[in-house]
Design a protein around this motif. Sequence first.
Motif, PDB file in Angstrom:
ATOM      1  N   LEU A  37       0.854  -1.193   0.000  1.00  0.00           N
ATOM      2  CA  LEU A  37       0.000   0.000   0.000  1.00  0.00           C
ATOM      3  C   LEU A  37       0.885   1.236   0.000  1.00  0.00           C
ATOM      4  O   LEU A  37       1.865   1.299   0.741  1.00  0.00           O
ATOM      5  N   CYS A  38       0.555   2.207  -0.844  1.00  0.00           N
ATOM      6  CA  CYS A  38       1.311   3.462  -0.823  1.00  0.00           C
ATOM      7  C   CYS A  38       0.411   4.578  -0.292  1.00  0.00           C
ATOM      8  O   CYS A  38      -0.761   4.677  -0.644  1.00  0.00           O
ATOM      9  N   GLN A  49     -12.358  12.247  -0.920  1.00  0.00           N
ATOM     10  CA  GLN A  49     -12.145  12.073  -2.357  1.00  0.00           C
ATOM     11  C   GLN A  49     -13.440  11.548  -2.972  1.00  0.00           C
ATOM     12  O   GLN A  49     -13.733  10.358  -2.889  1.00  0.00           O
ATOM     13  N   GLU A  50     -14.210  12.442  -3.562  1.00  0.00           N
ATOM     14  CA  GLU A  50     -15.525  12.095  -4.107  1.00  0.00           C
ATOM     15  C   GLU A  50     -15.447  11.444  -5.483  1.00  0.00           C
ATOM     16  O   GLU A  50     -16.186  10.518  -5.778  1.00  0.00           O
ATOM     17  N   GLU A  51     -14.566  11.957  -6.337  1.00  0.00           N
ATOM     18  CA  GLU A  51     -14.514  11.494  -7.722  1.00  0.00           C
ATOM     19  C   GLU A  51     -13.792  10.155  -7.829  1.00  0.00           C
ATOM     20  O   GLU A  51     -12.983   9.796  -6.986  1.00  0.00           O
ATOM     21  N   GLU A  52     -14.109   9.445  -8.896  1.00  0.00           N
ATOM     22  CA  GLU A  52     -13.447   8.173  -9.152  1.00  0.00           C
ATOM     23  C   GLU A  52     -12.028   8.413  -9.660  1.00  0.00           C
ATOM     24  O   GLU A  52     -11.794   9.267 -10.518  1.00  0.00           O
ATOM     25  N   LEU A 101       0.429  -3.079  -6.279  1.00  0.00           N
ATOM     26  CA  LEU A 101       0.629  -1.822  -5.551  1.00  0.00           C
ATOM     27  C   LEU A 101      -0.689  -1.063  -5.568  1.00  0.00           C
ATOM     28  O   LEU A 101      -1.281  -0.856  -6.629  1.00  0.00           O
ATOM     29  N   PHE A 102      -1.165  -0.685  -4.382  1.00  0.00           N
ATOM     30  CA  PHE A 102      -2.418   0.045  -4.241  1.00  0.00           C
ATOM     31  C   PHE A 102      -2.153   1.428  -3.678  1.00  0.00           C
ATOM     32  O   PHE A 102      -1.339   1.591  -2.769  1.00  0.00           O
ATOM     33  N   LEU A 103      -2.857   2.416  -4.203  1.00  0.00           N
ATOM     34  CA  LEU A 103      -2.806   3.776  -3.702  1.00  0.00           C
ATOM     35  C   LEU A 103      -3.955   3.971  -2.726  1.00  0.00           C
ATOM     36  O   LEU A 103      -5.118   3.775  -3.087  1.00  0.00           O
ATOM     37  N   VAL A 104      -3.646   4.336  -1.508  1.00  0.00           N
ATOM     38  CA  VAL A 104      -4.666   4.554  -0.486  1.00  0.00           C
ATOM     39  C   VAL A 104      -5.286   5.931  -0.705  1.00  0.00           C
ATOM     40  O   VAL A 104      -4.585   6.948  -0.714  1.00  0.00           O
ATOM     41  N   LEU A 105      -6.614   5.950  -0.892  1.00  0.00           N
ATOM     42  CA  LEU A 105      -7.336   7.200  -1.154  1.00  0.00           C
ATOM     43  C   LEU A 105      -8.066   7.751   0.068  1.00  0.00           C
ATOM     44  O   LEU A 105      -8.311   8.947   0.150  1.00  0.00           O
ATOM     45  N   GLU A 112      -7.244   3.294   9.543  1.00  0.00           N
ATOM     46  CA  GLU A 112      -7.185   2.097   8.701  1.00  0.00           C
ATOM     47  C   GLU A 112      -7.577   2.459   7.262  1.00  0.00           C
ATOM     48  O   GLU A 112      -8.292   3.423   7.026  1.00  0.00           O
ATOM     49  N   VAL A 113      -7.144   1.649   6.319  1.00  0.00           N
ATOM     50  CA  VAL A 113      -7.468   1.884   4.917  1.00  0.00           C
ATOM     51  C   VAL A 113      -8.974   1.718   4.709  1.00  0.00           C
ATOM     52  O   VAL A 113      -9.553   0.704   5.080  1.00  0.00           O
ATOM     53  N   HIS A 114      -9.588   2.724   4.122  1.00  0.00           N
ATOM     54  CA  HIS A 114     -11.017   2.697   3.801  1.00  0.00           C
ATOM     55  C   HIS A 114     -11.218   2.431   2.311  1.00  0.00           C
ATOM     56  O   HIS A 114     -12.022   1.609   1.914  1.00  0.00           O
ATOM     57  N   LYS A 115     -10.463   3.163   1.487  1.00  0.00           N
ATOM     58  CA  LYS A 115     -10.591   3.019   0.038  1.00  0.00           C
ATOM     59  C   LYS A 115      -9.208   3.100  -0.593  1.00  0.00           C
ATOM     60  O   LYS A 115      -8.390   3.940  -0.225  1.00  0.00           O
ATOM     61  N   SER A 116      -8.987   2.216  -1.562  1.00  0.00           N
ATOM     62  CA  SER A 116      -7.720   2.236  -2.301  1.00  0.00           C
ATOM     63  C   SER A 116      -7.996   1.783  -3.731  1.00  0.00           C
ATOM     64  O   SER A 116      -9.032   1.191  -4.016  1.00  0.00           O
ATOM     65  N   ILE A 117      -7.054   2.091  -4.615  1.00  0.00           N
ATOM     66  CA  ILE A 117      -7.164   1.645  -6.010  1.00  0.00           C
ATOM     67  C   ILE A 117      -5.860   0.955  -6.405  1.00  0.00           C
ATOM     68  O   ILE A 117      -4.780   1.336  -5.935  1.00  0.00           O
ATOM     69  N   PRO A 118      -5.952  -0.049  -7.258  1.00  0.00           N
ATOM     70  CA  PRO A 118      -4.723  -0.687  -7.741  1.00  0.00           C
ATOM     71  C   PRO A 118      -4.049   0.210  -8.776  1.00  0.00           C
ATOM     72  O   PRO A 118      -4.721   0.826  -9.602  1.00  0.00           O
ATOM     73  N   LEU A 119      -2.740   0.300  -8.693  1.00  0.00           N
ATOM     74  CA  LEU A 119      -1.985   1.010  -9.730  1.00  0.00           C
ATOM     75  C   LEU A 119      -1.655  -0.046 -10.787  1.00  0.00           C
ATOM     76  O   LEU A 119      -0.616  -0.711 -10.737  1.00  0.00           O
TER      77      LEU A 119
END
Length: 156
Positions: A37-38, A49-52, A101-105, A112-119
Motif C-alpha cells: 500500500l502506498c 475524495q468524491e470522484e473516481e 501496488l495500491f494507492l490509499v485514497l 485504517e485503509v477505507h478506500k484504495s485503487i490498484p496502480l
Amino acid sequence: MNLTMFFGKIKTIGGIMMNNTHFIIERIEDKNAFIKLCYLEKSFYLEKQEEEWIPMSRLLVDSDEKQLIYIVEVGQEWKYIRFPLSVWKSLDEVIAKEQDLFLVLSLTEEGEVHKSIPLKDFSQEGRELIRNMLNNMNYGEGMSSIIEEEFSETIK
C-alpha cells in the motif's frame, strides 16, 4: 520538495505536459506478501475524495527530481502520483516480486485503509522503464547508477 501537491509547475516529461495536480508518496507498507500500500501525506486524507480515480497504466520518470510518476485520471484531468527516491527500494521489491501496488485514497477515523485503487500494470511498466534507463545517458548524468543501486533486485 516536501509537499503533497503543487500547482503551476509546467514541464514536459516523456512528451507529456506536466501542469496538473501532483501528489507525493510519503511511504509504502506491506499489506501482505502479495500487496503493498502506498500512502500520501496525512494532509491528503483530510479531504474526502468524491470522484473516481482511474489508473492509467502509465509510468514516467522525472530525472531532474529523481521521481517516478504514475498517472491517474480523476474527472477530466490527470493527476500525477510521484514516487520520490526515498521509496524506490520499496518499489524495487514490488517490481522484482511482481506484487500489486495500491494507492490509499481514504482512511477511517482509526487510520485504517477505507478506500484504495490498484496502480494497474505498475510492475510491468516499472520493469520496462528501468531496463530502458540502464546505461542510458538520456535520463541525465548519474541516473543510470542510481537505478542500478535502487532497483538491484529488479535488475537481477
